[in-house]
Scaffold this active site. Sequence first.
Site, PDB file in Angstrom:
ATOM      1  N   ASP A   1       0.864  -1.189   0.000  1.00 13.49           N
ATOM      2  CA  ASP A   1       0.000   0.000   0.000  1.00 13.49           C
ATOM      3  C   ASP A   1       0.894   1.231   0.000  1.00 13.49           C
ATOM      4  OD1 ASP A   1      -2.255  -1.471   0.128  1.00 13.49           O
ATOM      5  OD2 ASP A   1      -2.547  -1.321   2.281  1.00 13.49           O
TER       6      ASP A   1
ATOM      7  N   ASP B   1      -4.648  -3.118   4.936  1.00 10.17           N
ATOM      8  CA  ASP B   1      -5.174  -2.587   6.190  1.00 10.17           C
ATOM      9  C   ASP B   1      -6.692  -2.672   6.278  1.00 10.17           C
ATOM     10  OD1 ASP B   1      -5.719  -0.747   4.267  1.00 10.17           O
ATOM     11  OD2 ASP B   1      -4.622   0.916   5.168  1.00 10.17           O
TER      12      ASP B   1
ATOM     13  N   ASP C   1      -9.219  -6.125   2.161  1.00 13.39           N
ATOM     14  CA  ASP C   1      -7.899  -6.660   1.807  1.00 13.39           C
ATOM     15  C   ASP C   1      -7.722  -8.096   2.283  1.00 13.39           C
ATOM     16  OD1 ASP C   1      -6.958  -4.397   0.533  1.00 13.39           O
ATOM     17  OD2 ASP C   1      -6.246  -3.477   2.383  1.00 13.39           O
TER      18      ASP C   1
END
Length: 1140
Positions: free
Chosen positions: A399, A718, A722
């Site tokens: 990310d 997070d 996901d």
Amino acid sequence: MTSPAERALPANSPGESREGDFGCTVMDLRKLMELRSGDAIDQIHAHYGGVANLCSRLKTNPVEECGLAVSTPEDEGEAEAGWIEGAAILFSVIIVVLVTAFNDWSKEKQFRGLQNRIEKEQKFSIIRNGHIIQLPVAEIVVGDIAQIKYGDLLPADGILIQGNDLKIDESSLTGESDHVKKSLERDPMLLSGTHVMEGSGRMVVTAVGVNSQTGIIFTLLGASEGEEQEKKKKGKKQGVPENRNKAKTQDGVALEIQPLNSQEGMDNEEKEKKAAKLPKKEKSVLQGKLTRLAVQIGKAGLIMSAITVLILILYFVIDNFVIQRKPWLAECTPIYIQYFVKFFIIGVTVLVVAVPEGLPLAVTISLAYSVKKMMKDNNLVRHLDACETMGNATAICSDKTGTLTMNRMTVIQAYIGDTHYHQIPSPDVLVPKILDLVVNSISINSAYTSKILPPEKEGGLPRQVGNKTECALLGFVTDLKQDYHAVRSEVPEEKLYKVYTFNSARKSMSTVVEKPGGYRMYSKGASEILLRKCNRILDKKGEAVPFKNKDRDEMVRTVIEPMASDGLRTICIAYRDFSDVEPPWDNENEILTELTCIAVVGIEDPVRPEVPEAIAKCKRAGITVRMVTGDNINTARAIATKCGILTPGDDFLCLEGKEFNRLIRNEKGEVEQEKLDKIWPKLRVLARSSPTDKHTLVKGIIDSTVGEQRQVVAVTGDGTNDGPALKKADVGFAMGIAGTDVAKEASDIILTDDNFTSIVKAVMWGRNVYDSISKFLQFQLTVNVVAVIVAFTGACITQDSPLKAVQMLWVNLIMDTFASLALATEPPTDALLRRRPYGRNKPLISRTMMKNILGHAVYQLVVIFALVFAGEKFFDIDSGRKAPLHSPPSQHYTIVFNTFVLMQLFNEINSRKIHGERNVFAGIFHNLIFCSVVVGTFVCQIFIVEFGGKPFSCTRLTLSQWFWCLFIGIGELLWGQVISTIPTQSLKFLKEAGHGTAKEEITKDAEGLDEIDHAEMELRRGQILWFRGLNRIQTQIKVVKAFHSSLHESIQKPKNQNSIHSFMTHPEFTLCEEGPRTPLLDEQEEENLEKFPKSGTRVLLLDGEVTPYANKNNNAVDCSQVQMGASLSDSRLHSLETSV
């Protein structure tokens, strides 16, 4: 064993004896929580007079105003001597068993400690006395007001007091995958163990622990299992893990529970089948290699020991009864049996020495040690094998926000009232009307849990609590010298009429409030998405003026692109007024249109200063880093360039999620691995991506057969969505700070500081585990090879092993146990990141290691045989060869034993390096355990030789003899330098050992999911062939119709339209506006290739308009060109490659 939640129950939900205090009992609340929807609402109103009255009975205030967040403060004759050898062997084995047991116990204790830490770290937002506090889930009591938000796992049962667009995943309890919408009017019942998938709100806790719905199910589950266990009379053995499991889940910690599937209806056979299926999961790379190697060594050892015993018995029988022609005397039978027992002991000794018993211990110690040390490096390891797998990682999908960046966002640019401010404007510059709209929009249209708090230390930065983007906007309000608290106190959360919370599909958030004469909706979201929904914009005077497509394009070119190119996240703030006639709020598409743009702000999230160096280390280590983000492609590219993911002159791909899907999916919307294999090797940035895109990319890379090795992929995540990608990845990293409970449960490692550098440290520790095992193997196998050959040859020639059974045990078990401790605790160095990953098929024992093993074995064998057959002459002592059955220990064989041990001791230092390095002492003093083990082993050896006596078959040596033994031992270090000078490439005869699984076997042994995927692919191949036949006929008919309709001039060439893909370009047959339109016209392929641009890139704007010039800030790929090229040959991909 009771969980903290159980212990807290008397305080949480008082029983019958305290009914007078509360006006409701535990049983009343339990029965209430079993109801759903309308029944629950009727019961609440009929028995309690509404939620407010229920709260007052539980002595709690449902509408407490939340003040500042407060943080709470956060495991000696023949007859007499006959028994000594057996006792010594038994004693040695007991010591080894105890050491192994102690290590296993400490590992288990450590693992439990980790689990407890994970559980204790799970906290929940509770409102008490007007303050929001983070409370461990075990301390939540009935009557608490809990604040719930997207991504939370509910730790207790409760009733909704206030909710904003709340959707719950109750599949863990009901098995239904559809999200359940929760509201005060329809269904206010919230259950523990369920996940918040959208929205936010507050609930009053009505049941915890065993009285919650999850707790009740687990109580029943535990009781039914207990009855079965009593019937089987295996209560103790099987009951312990069940109780532990029960205790662990009662406080709501267990995330993925499926109690209804296994509650009562599952019989014993099904349970056994289920248990039998569990171990089928693919072994970790290291486990697979070690298993194969252990089997190979075990077989070789068994054969050697059997041959040794056979040769000894045959030698004895032939020598005595054939050559010397001795008769078999009955009175001599016990002596013969003693000889045979001695031969058998020698054979067992050879077998024991051949099998590396210290290997499992080395693996255990290395993993346990690494896990403990990784905690200091902010890696909380949930699954032990993830540590080792990380060492083989070849790709990291990371990310952006919080991982590569600092996740401390600030607004640094703004476009308000037709003016682009490159710094925060003064409030005097702005028209009061615009200023009020900006302040109200930001203050109201953000989660009320997001706030700016005073700094903890004087002179520090203000603390950001909650969503960081919202905190940046609230900081913007503060910078404009305005107070968002005042706005929120005027419009408390209860007065919000309707909230459309942010999710990955909307990419925006909207809040509706009532105002005189109707409603007003404030919206904020990704600028390019929200601007499409705006048809007006505020000018300098604060008046709404029309905002047309050309105005929007101009704004994108002059405002948004420059902001994004500076690495800023652009957020649009807008509003819309509605008349007093209530619109259809559930029709989002109709509501979120005709907005008026107030402002566009540029939010900076600085790159963490340590990240560029960490990514450079990854590149040197052969690991590809890919950024997968929901941000604008220009922002993502700018940040990727700052991080070092993209470097000038490189061939790479930067794609948006929509573009990525067009390139990898076929007409039916299915992902095609072949198409994906053309994209992922050069993909570096995936922007505006959804969690599904991330899962598709991860699965595609793992399943890919491009390249010699299967890719080992690590992923960070997070959000709740996901979870699938984290589960699918070889190693899933969840964010410890920003991560949701669902993401943490799906992960293998939790990053407690959300920092990318911690992932690099995990790679280093993973590689260190691998190297530690290899170091120990190099040492252990050298000992084994020498000991086996010495025992075998000595026994065959002298009818006795030069190394006695107890001595062998000291060398093989005790010493190797300590050696595993010494070599498995080597700290990692940066040198580990200067080589490429080993890969799944790389053998454990490389050719260099094999050179070291055989080279040192040759030195040791030459020395040992020289001492055995000529040592007595050199030292001028009595020979120890062919000694009688119970003869006392000799100096000769004591010197042999002592020299052998000292050679192993110095070879232990050589074994610290496995890649042919010359300096074996590098960093030796950084490992105190290694130094302690070497010194400790040497001291023990002195005691054994000097005071071991008959049990160890040793006698005292003189000082000069000791010096000679020591000199020969040190010779190992010198010999190691000689071996290092010999190039490995010149030794063609060397073989590797301990290979990994072959590619075919990986797919065979892979997890069930992978098998299903492959089976589906096979099925699809058959279906495709069948459909192509049918579709060719359909195509001809439809092409004729298309020809007659003459809607498209291009379709007036029927000879070329010979594929089902062709008529897809006709609007009449288009399946989906966003679907791929990929012509596969064989005759036009070469023509298309020539038309394809070889240099420069086209810029994709918001609506897909293409500008024919290259833009240094935008390397996005032209849609129309990509559609043509996606299905063509590999060489087309060159046109997709862009450079910074």
